[in-house]
Design a protein around this motif. Structure first.
Motif, PDB file in Angstrom:
ATOM      1  N   VAL A   1       0.868  -1.183   0.000  1.00  0.00           N
ATOM      2  CA  VAL A   1       0.000   0.000   0.000  1.00  0.00           C
ATOM      3  C   VAL A   1       0.903   1.231   0.000  1.00  0.00           C
ATOM      4  O   VAL A   1       1.876   1.283   0.753  1.00  0.00           O
ATOM      5  CB  VAL A   1      -0.922   0.007   1.236  1.00  0.00           C
ATOM      6  N   ASP A   2       0.557   2.213  -0.821  1.00  0.00           N
ATOM      7  CA  ASP A   2       1.379   3.431  -0.926  1.00  0.00           C
ATOM      8  C   ASP A   2       0.429   4.584  -1.266  1.00  0.00           C
ATOM      9  O   ASP A   2       0.057   4.784  -2.410  1.00  0.00           O
ATOM     10  CB  ASP A   2       2.430   3.242  -2.027  1.00  0.00           C
TER      11      ASP A   2
ATOM     12  N   PHE B   1      -8.177  -3.156   5.981  1.00  0.00           N
ATOM     13  CA  PHE B   1      -6.903  -3.674   6.466  1.00  0.00           C
ATOM     14  C   PHE B   1      -6.387  -4.767   5.542  1.00  0.00           C
ATOM     15  O   PHE B   1      -7.161  -5.542   4.974  1.00  0.00           O
ATOM     16  CB  PHE B   1      -7.074  -4.255   7.877  1.00  0.00           C
ATOM     17  N   ILE B   2      -5.060  -4.829   5.411  1.00  0.00           N
ATOM     18  CA  ILE B   2      -4.420  -5.851   4.595  1.00  0.00           C
ATOM     19  C   ILE B   2      -3.106  -6.244   5.257  1.00  0.00           C
ATOM     20  O   ILE B   2      -2.409  -5.407   5.838  1.00  0.00           O
ATOM     21  CB  ILE B   2      -4.199  -5.344   3.144  1.00  0.00           C
ATOM     22  N   ASP B   3      -2.773  -7.537   5.205  1.00  0.00           N
ATOM     23  CA  ASP B   3      -1.497  -8.009   5.736  1.00  0.00           C
ATOM     24  C   ASP B   3      -0.366  -7.550   4.835  1.00  0.00           C
ATOM     25  O   ASP B   3      -0.524  -7.461   3.619  1.00  0.00           O
ATOM     26  CB  ASP B   3      -1.483  -9.534   5.836  1.00  0.00           C
ATOM     27  N   PHE B   4       0.788  -7.299   5.427  1.00  0.00           N
ATOM     28  CA  PHE B   4       1.963  -6.983   4.609  1.00  0.00           C
ATOM     29  C   PHE B   4       3.144  -7.843   5.054  1.00  0.00           C
ATOM     30  O   PHE B   4       3.133  -8.425   6.103  1.00  0.00           O
ATOM     31  CB  PHE B   4       2.325  -5.496   4.688  1.00  0.00           C
TER      32      PHE B   4
ATOM     33  N   CYS C   1      -1.599  -3.185   7.460  1.00  0.00           N
ATOM     34  CA  CYS C   1      -1.669  -1.764   7.151  1.00  0.00           C
ATOM     35  C   CYS C   1      -3.029  -1.455   6.552  1.00  0.00           C
ATOM     36  O   CYS C   1      -3.839  -2.353   6.289  1.00  0.00           O
ATOM     37  CB  CYS C   1      -0.552  -1.339   6.214  1.00  0.00           C
ATOM     38  N   VAL C   2      -3.281  -0.171   6.344  1.00  0.00           N
ATOM     39  CA  VAL C   2      -4.604   0.306   5.952  1.00  0.00           C
ATOM     40  C   VAL C   2      -4.557   0.935   4.567  1.00  0.00           C
ATOM     41  O   VAL C   2      -3.582   1.570   4.193  1.00  0.00           O
ATOM     42  CB  VAL C   2      -5.099   1.356   6.982  1.00  0.00           C
ATOM     43  N   TYR C   3      -5.626   0.720   3.815  1.00  0.00           N
ATOM     44  CA  TYR C   3      -5.913   1.556   2.652  1.00  0.00           C
ATOM     45  C   TYR C   3      -7.366   1.997   2.760  1.00  0.00           C
ATOM     46  O   TYR C   3      -8.136   1.451   3.566  1.00  0.00           O
ATOM     47  CB  TYR C   3      -5.635   0.832   1.330  1.00  0.00           C
TER      48      TYR C   3
ATOM     49  N   LYS D   1       5.341  -3.992  -7.329  1.00  0.00           N
ATOM     50  CA  LYS D   1       4.317  -4.942  -6.865  1.00  0.00           C
ATOM     51  C   LYS D   1       3.376  -4.334  -5.822  1.00  0.00           C
ATOM     52  O   LYS D   1       2.844  -5.033  -4.953  1.00  0.00           O
ATOM     53  CB  LYS D   1       4.964  -6.228  -6.335  1.00  0.00           C
ATOM     54  N   THR D   2       3.175  -3.037  -5.912  1.00  0.00           N
ATOM     55  CA  THR D   2       2.194  -2.369  -5.051  1.00  0.00           C
ATOM     56  C   THR D   2       0.789  -2.743  -5.513  1.00  0.00           C
ATOM     57  O   THR D   2       0.515  -2.803  -6.715  1.00  0.00           O
ATOM     58  CB  THR D   2       2.380  -0.837  -5.129  1.00  0.00           C
ATOM     59  N   LYS D   3      -0.104  -3.004  -4.567  1.00  0.00           N
ATOM     60  CA  LYS D   3      -1.483  -3.364  -4.905  1.00  0.00           C
ATOM     61  C   LYS D   3      -2.431  -2.171  -4.840  1.00  0.00           C
ATOM     62  O   LYS D   3      -3.413  -2.105  -5.590  1.00  0.00           O
ATOM     63  CB  LYS D   3      -1.986  -4.476  -3.968  1.00  0.00           C
ATOM     64  N   TYR D   4      -2.167  -1.262  -3.908  1.00  0.00           N
ATOM     65  CA  TYR D   4      -3.034  -0.088  -3.729  1.00  0.00           C
ATOM     66  C   TYR D   4      -2.145   1.150  -3.735  1.00  0.00           C
ATOM     67  O   TYR D   4      -1.321   1.335  -2.841  1.00  0.00           O
ATOM     68  CB  TYR D   4      -3.806  -0.178  -2.411  1.00  0.00           C
ATOM     69  N   PHE D   5      -2.324   1.971  -4.770  1.00  0.00           N
ATOM     70  CA  PHE D   5      -1.466   3.138  -4.945  1.00  0.00           C
ATOM     71  C   PHE D   5      -2.327   4.386  -4.997  1.00  0.00           C
ATOM     72  O   PHE D   5      -3.252   4.492  -5.808  1.00  0.00           O
ATOM     73  CB  PHE D   5      -0.661   3.014  -6.248  1.00  0.00           C
ATOM     74  N   GLY D   6      -2.012   5.336  -4.116  1.00  0.00           N
ATOM     75  CA  GLY D   6      -2.835   6.536  -4.016  1.00  0.00           C
ATOM     76  C   GLY D   6      -2.098   7.795  -4.390  1.00  0.00           C
ATOM     77  O   GLY D   6      -0.916   7.972  -4.048  1.00  0.00           O
TER      78      GLY D   6
END
Length: 260
Positions: free
Chosen positions: A3-4, A257-260, A247-249, A30-35
């Motif tokens: 997450v970023d 929440f998602i595991d990292f 971590c959170v997105y 390999k980021t899944k959620y990019f803001g």
């Protein structure tokens, strides 16, 4: 970073590169959620932010990219909003299409303390008072309940002007307010690129956040595409060393929440 959420575009007038270049770098990492959370407009310090007239373009450009890359990565739309009394605008605070708002403090009594242009003012200050004012403002920001994420929690350390007082004593009321407001703290790697040479927040403050069960997210705070994902290994190691495993997105101002 899986997450970023804190990244900029050239609309802020102090970033470089195209939106697609940032996204391609995130995919490579390999980021899944990019803001994207570019500097929101306000009637103060306009040199370093988009204008109100550019908000639609910013949102449309990000959402167009979201659709374009939907099979490779999830793109999220945010704003980094300066918490500055008398200068916050409902057009920003109630953006319908925003997934999240980052609340940040960049000014103390109108002084842009993290801007190298104004670094000389530190020599005129009582550093303990400066740190106290900064964290008092962070506390006020949390109590406003206007934002989802706290931007670079201890940004005041950027040029390594450190207080004589115990930092945790200064920051604890702000952390308690962040907890009460159900906000998330970002682990922001931009500090590694600055004179302080460490992440925001410090391990000491992150440990207290963990003790308070305050959730975290991750942030490149990139102003150039090549900064996306820099110091990934260091920031993940820091988070895990304290005990974090999730971590959170955000989508539509809702925490996930998602595991990292």
């Amino acid at each position: 970073m899986i997450v970023d959420l804190h990244n900029h575009t050239k609309l802020c007038n102090h970033a470089e590169g195209e939106i697609e270049q940032y996204i391609e770098k995130a995919i490579e990492n390999k980021t899944k959620y990019f803001g994207f959370s570019d500097h929101a407009p306000m009637d103060f310090d306009p040199k370093y932010r988009m204008s109100f007239e550019q908000m639609s373009k910013y949102e449309n450009d990000v959402l167009k990219a979201k659709e374009k890359y939907k099979d490779k990565i999830e793109i999220l739309l945010g704003y980094e909003v300066d918490y500055l009394a008398g200068h916050m605008d409902d057009r920003v605070l109630h953006v319908e299409r925003a997934d999240y708002l980052i609340g940040s403090v960049h000014f103390i009594d109108g002084w842009g303390f993290d801007n190298p242009e104004f670094i000389g003012k530190y020599e005129e200050q009582n550093i303990d008072e400066v740190w106290q004012k900064y964290f008092d403002t962070i506390k006020d920001m949390a109590e406003s309940k206007l934002f989802d994420i706290v931007g670079h929690l201890d940004l005041i350390k950027v040029f390594k002007y450190m207080p004589n007082k115990n930092i945790l004593d200064i920051a604890k009321p702000a952390l308690l307010a962040i907890k009460k407001a159900d906000m998330t703290i970002e682990l922001n790697v931009a500090g590694y690129r600055k004179p302080v040479k460490e992440a925001y927040p410090s391990k000491e403050l992150l440990e207290e956040a963990y003790n308070l069960n305050i959730p975290i997210t991750f942030a490149s705070d990139a102003h150039q595409p090549e900064q996306v994902g820099l110091f990934n290994d260091e920031i993940i190691k820091l988070a895990k060393s304290v005990g974090y495993t999730q971590c959170v997105y955000y989508r539509n101002r809702k925490k996930n929440f998602i595991d990292f």
